[in-house]
Design a protein around this motif. Sequence first.
Motif, PDB file in Angstrom:
ATOM      1  N   ALA A   1       5.645  20.789  14.749  1.00 27.11           N
ATOM      2  CA  ALA A   1       6.105  22.295  15.329  1.00 27.11           C
ATOM      3  C   ALA A   1       7.495  22.133  14.602  1.00 27.11           C
ATOM      4  O   ALA A   1       8.773  22.096  14.907  1.00 27.11           O
ATOM      5  CB  ALA A   1       6.240  21.956  16.974  1.00 27.11           C
TER       6      ALA A   1
ATOM      7  N   THR B   1       6.293  23.681  10.790  1.00 25.48           N
ATOM      8  CA  THR B   1       6.026  25.517  10.947  1.00 25.48           C
ATOM      9  C   THR B   1       6.317  26.018   9.346  1.00 25.48           C
ATOM     10  O   THR B   1       5.607  27.151   9.272  1.00 25.48           O
ATOM     11  CB  THR B   1       7.781  26.197  11.635  1.00 25.48           C
TER      12      THR B   1
ATOM     13  N   CYS C   1       2.105  26.264  17.105  1.00 24.26           N
ATOM     14  CA  CYS C   1       1.784  25.791  16.105  1.00 24.26           C
ATOM     15  C   CYS C   1       0.542  26.898  15.737  1.00 24.26           C
ATOM     16  O   CYS C   1       0.756  27.674  14.701  1.00 24.26           O
ATOM     17  CB  CYS C   1       1.364  24.784  16.071  1.00 24.26           C
TER      18      CYS C   1
ATOM     19  N   LEU D   1       1.843  30.101  14.242  1.00 22.39           N
ATOM     20  CA  LEU D   1       2.376  30.136  12.999  1.00 22.39           C
ATOM     21  C   LEU D   1       1.114  30.339  12.210  1.00 22.39           C
ATOM     22  O   LEU D   1       0.995  30.993  10.594  1.00 22.39           O
ATOM     23  CB  LEU D   1       2.966  29.239  12.792  1.00 22.39           C
TER      24      LEU D   1
ATOM     25  N   GLY E   1      10.735  24.145  14.736  1.00 18.92           N
ATOM     26  CA  GLY E   1      11.165  25.013  14.240  1.00 18.92           C
ATOM     27  C   GLY E   1      13.011  23.669  13.733  1.00 18.92           C
ATOM     28  O   GLY E   1      13.082  23.201  13.758  1.00 18.92           O
TER      29      GLY E   1
END
Length: 325
Positions: free
Chosen positions: A149, A154, A180, A183, A319
């Motif tokens: 994370a 990321t 996560c 993504l 992030g």
Amino acid sequence: MYALTIPAPGGPEALVWAEVPDPVPAPGEVLVDVAASAVNRADILQRQGFYDPPPGSSPYPGLEVSGRISALGEGTTGWEIGQEVCALLTGGGYAQKVAVPAGQLLPVPQGIDLVTAAALPEVTCTVWSNVFMIAHLRPGETLLIHGGASGIGTMAIQLAKAVGARVAVTAGGPAKLERCRELGADILIDYREQDFVAELHKATDGAGADVILDIIGAKYLKQNVKALAVNGRIAVIGMQGGVKGELNLGALMAKRGAITATTLRARPEGEKAAIVSAVREHVWPLLESGRIRPVVDRAIPMHEAEEAHRVIEAGVHVGKVLLLG
């Protein structure tokens, strides 16, 4: 101009917003009026007195910026005054202006706004150089990312998925693991509650990870070797878990494994330029097509960087944390 100085090492309050001389671009450099910078772990180490800038570089923290070119050093070509750029730095990003070698500049990707572009240089260059240029992650392989994370994590998730790899991550708690998953991460491991080696082996039928991107260092060294697949590669890019660990060479040899450990900041200018060029070639098209995107947790005024450092140290972000110039 104004910059965040560090009169004496210490906690977040050691950052002091002060008037300092304007930088002057040397031959082959450009001067950038800073729109935004971003916070990296290296900045925190520098503030604490554990990570001095390389000789000859800016004394101010900040390893990446976005902004507009305001002056060109002698002999600098390929860039124009007024052009919107982002840049990988050796230091000096926590300031209103910064001088940057032209080889470390990148155009702001189409579809990304100028401020958000500050979240890109350090993570894209770190991930691409370590995961792809050094560890050679290939389609179909499994990448294990510690700190999924984080800013690095990321971006690594997205780049690995973009090339067709399977992604496992460790992160602290369900909320971060869910981000996560959003993504693209395939294997989600809560390092606070689970043994990442056991969970990874369970998810890969005992095969393990072909590449491990590690921000922890010594604390995870033994476990990383256990988690490694045959012919696997460990890329160590951080030391949050210490600098000295015991390595069982027999276990590593049995895996026919490899361990590399790199930093980006102290690399020679030519090496950085080569990495930046590779990122522009391979990563920028993915950004401009929308296949990957920067992940920004929050943006804080630069003169309030003390608060941004507290956020990073508390580990409550997902992030990047930006500093607005």
